[in-house]
Motif scaffolding. Sequence first.
Motif, short mmCIF file in Angstrom:
data_model
loop_
_atom_site.label_atom_id
_atom_site.label_comp_id
_atom_site.label_asym_id
_atom_site.label_seq_id
_atom_site.Cartn_x
_atom_site.Cartn_y
_atom_site.Cartn_z
N THR A 1 0.84 -1.19 0.00
CA THR A 1 0.00 0.00 0.00
C THR A 1 0.88 1.24 0.00
O THR A 1 2.06 1.20 0.37
CB THR A 1 -0.94 0.06 1.22
OG1 THR A 1 -0.16 0.02 2.42
CG2 THR A 1 -1.93 -1.09 1.20
N PHE A 2 0.30 2.34 -0.43
CA PHE A 2 0.97 3.64 -0.47
C PHE A 2 0.16 4.59 0.39
O PHE A 2 -0.99 4.93 0.06
CB PHE A 2 1.05 4.14 -1.91
CG PHE A 2 1.79 5.44 -2.07
CD1 PHE A 2 3.16 5.45 -2.29
CD2 PHE A 2 1.12 6.65 -2.02
CE1 PHE A 2 3.85 6.65 -2.45
CE2 PHE A 2 1.80 7.85 -2.17
CZ PHE A 2 3.17 7.85 -2.40
N GLU B 1 -4.55 0.56 -7.43
CA GLU B 1 -5.01 1.94 -7.42
C GLU B 1 -3.87 2.90 -7.75
O GLU B 1 -4.05 3.87 -8.49
CB GLU B 1 -5.63 2.30 -6.07
CG GLU B 1 -6.97 1.63 -5.80
CD GLU B 1 -7.45 1.84 -4.38
OE1 GLU B 1 -8.68 1.79 -4.17
OE2 GLU B 1 -6.61 2.05 -3.47
N PHE B 2 -2.70 2.61 -7.20
CA PHE B 2 -1.55 3.48 -7.43
C PHE B 2 -1.10 3.41 -8.89
O PHE B 2 -0.89 4.44 -9.53
CB PHE B 2 -0.40 3.10 -6.51
CG PHE B 2 0.77 4.04 -6.57
CD1 PHE B 2 0.79 5.19 -5.82
CD2 PHE B 2 1.85 3.77 -7.40
CE1 PHE B 2 1.86 6.08 -5.89
CE2 PHE B 2 2.92 4.64 -7.48
CZ PHE B 2 2.93 5.80 -6.73
N THR B 3 -0.97 2.21 -9.42
CA THR B 3 -0.47 2.07 -10.79
C THR B 3 -1.50 2.51 -11.83
O THR B 3 -1.14 2.75 -12.99
CB THR B 3 -0.03 0.63 -11.07
OG1 THR B 3 -1.11 -0.27 -10.80
CG2 THR B 3 1.16 0.26 -10.21
N ASP B 4 -2.78 2.65 -11.43
CA ASP B 4 -3.80 3.16 -12.33
C ASP B 4 -3.80 4.69 -12.43
O ASP B 4 -4.50 5.26 -13.27
CB ASP B 4 -5.20 2.69 -11.89
CG ASP B 4 -5.49 1.26 -12.30
OD1 ASP B 4 -4.76 0.72 -13.16
OD2 ASP B 4 -6.44 0.68 -11.75
N LEU B 5 -3.01 5.35 -11.57
CA LEU B 5 -2.91 6.80 -11.65
C LEU B 5 -2.22 7.20 -12.96
O LEU B 5 -1.51 6.39 -13.56
CB LEU B 5 -2.12 7.33 -10.46
CG LEU B 5 -2.77 7.15 -9.08
CD1 LEU B 5 -1.78 7.52 -7.98
CD2 LEU B 5 -4.04 8.00 -8.96
N PRO B 6 -2.41 8.43 -13.43
CA PRO B 6 -1.78 8.87 -14.68
C PRO B 6 -0.26 8.69 -14.65
O PRO B 6 0.39 9.00 -13.65
CB PRO B 6 -2.16 10.35 -14.77
CG PRO B 6 -3.40 10.48 -13.95
CD PRO B 6 -3.26 9.49 -12.84
N HIS B 7 0.29 8.19 -15.76
CA HIS B 7 1.73 7.96 -15.86
C HIS B 7 2.41 9.09 -16.64
O HIS B 7 1.79 9.77 -17.46
CB HIS B 7 1.99 6.64 -16.59
CG HIS B 7 1.78 5.44 -15.74
ND1 HIS B 7 2.40 4.24 -15.98
CD2 HIS B 7 1.00 5.25 -14.64
CE1 HIS B 7 2.02 3.35 -15.07
NE2 HIS B 7 1.16 3.94 -14.25
N ILE B 8 3.71 9.26 -16.35
CA ILE B 8 4.56 10.12 -17.15
C ILE B 8 5.83 9.35 -17.50
O ILE B 8 6.15 8.33 -16.86
CB ILE B 8 4.94 11.44 -16.45
CG1 ILE B 8 5.76 11.18 -15.18
CG2 ILE B 8 3.73 12.28 -16.17
CD1 ILE B 8 6.40 12.43 -14.62
N PHE C 1 7.35 8.66 -9.13
CA PHE C 1 7.43 7.34 -8.51
C PHE C 1 7.55 6.34 -9.66
O PHE C 1 6.58 6.04 -10.36
CB PHE C 1 6.20 7.05 -7.65
CG PHE C 1 6.10 7.95 -6.45
CD1 PHE C 1 6.86 7.71 -5.32
CD2 PHE C 1 5.26 9.05 -6.46
CE1 PHE C 1 6.78 8.54 -4.22
CE2 PHE C 1 5.17 9.89 -5.36
CZ PHE C 1 5.94 9.62 -4.24
N ALA C 2 8.76 5.84 -9.87
CA ALA C 2 9.05 5.05 -11.06
C ALA C 2 8.63 3.59 -10.89
O ALA C 2 8.85 2.96 -9.84
CB ALA C 2 10.55 5.11 -11.38
#
Length: 200
Positions: free
Chosen positions: A45-46, A62-69, A133-134
């Motif tokens: 969890t984060f 949930e975290f990895t579904d956030l927008p990526h850059i 957060f890579a």
Amino acid sequence: MSEIKRVISPDTERKDRLPPGQRLTDKWPVLHHGHVPSIDVKAWTFKISGLVEAERTLTYSEFTDLPHIEVFSDIHCVTTWSRYNNAWEGVSTAVIKDLVKLKPEAEYVMVEGAKGFTTNIPLDDFFQPDALFALKHDGQAITAEHGAPVRLVVPRLSFWKSAKWVTGIRFMAKDEPGFWEGAGYHMHGDPWLEERYGGR
């Protein structure tokens, strides 16, 4: 997922990209204290805590579904090696501003990781456009040795500030030392100012 935003770290565009006292390598050395933790992403969890209106905890999905850059950056390690041309993919630190409301007195963040590892960062550095957060490095998932499942990357500071095995962040009004800072590393860690050990 929408099209991924691409960010070029400004230090890669310097005429001389190598900070004073650094030496260039094409390898990515593995450096850490103790053993590599075994982390189950199903249980990971984060947590976002500290000076926020309401704390929040995200699961791995949930975290990895956030927008990526995607970020193109150099790495500068306190042990004096540097590596050019790193390609990262993950979640921008700026996304945190959309997840919680920061209290006005927040000026620093403590990044918290597995095994009790922590590192302190001023918000001005933490929220730079090239900080993330890579989840991936050079097109491949980050390995456990390099900080999987989630590693912070703050390209403009020395690489120990890019904490491995991140599990959360805690917003603070005053600066306080993290794990390596408490052991004598510099509180800020600007490689261009040779902020390696001691001092603020």
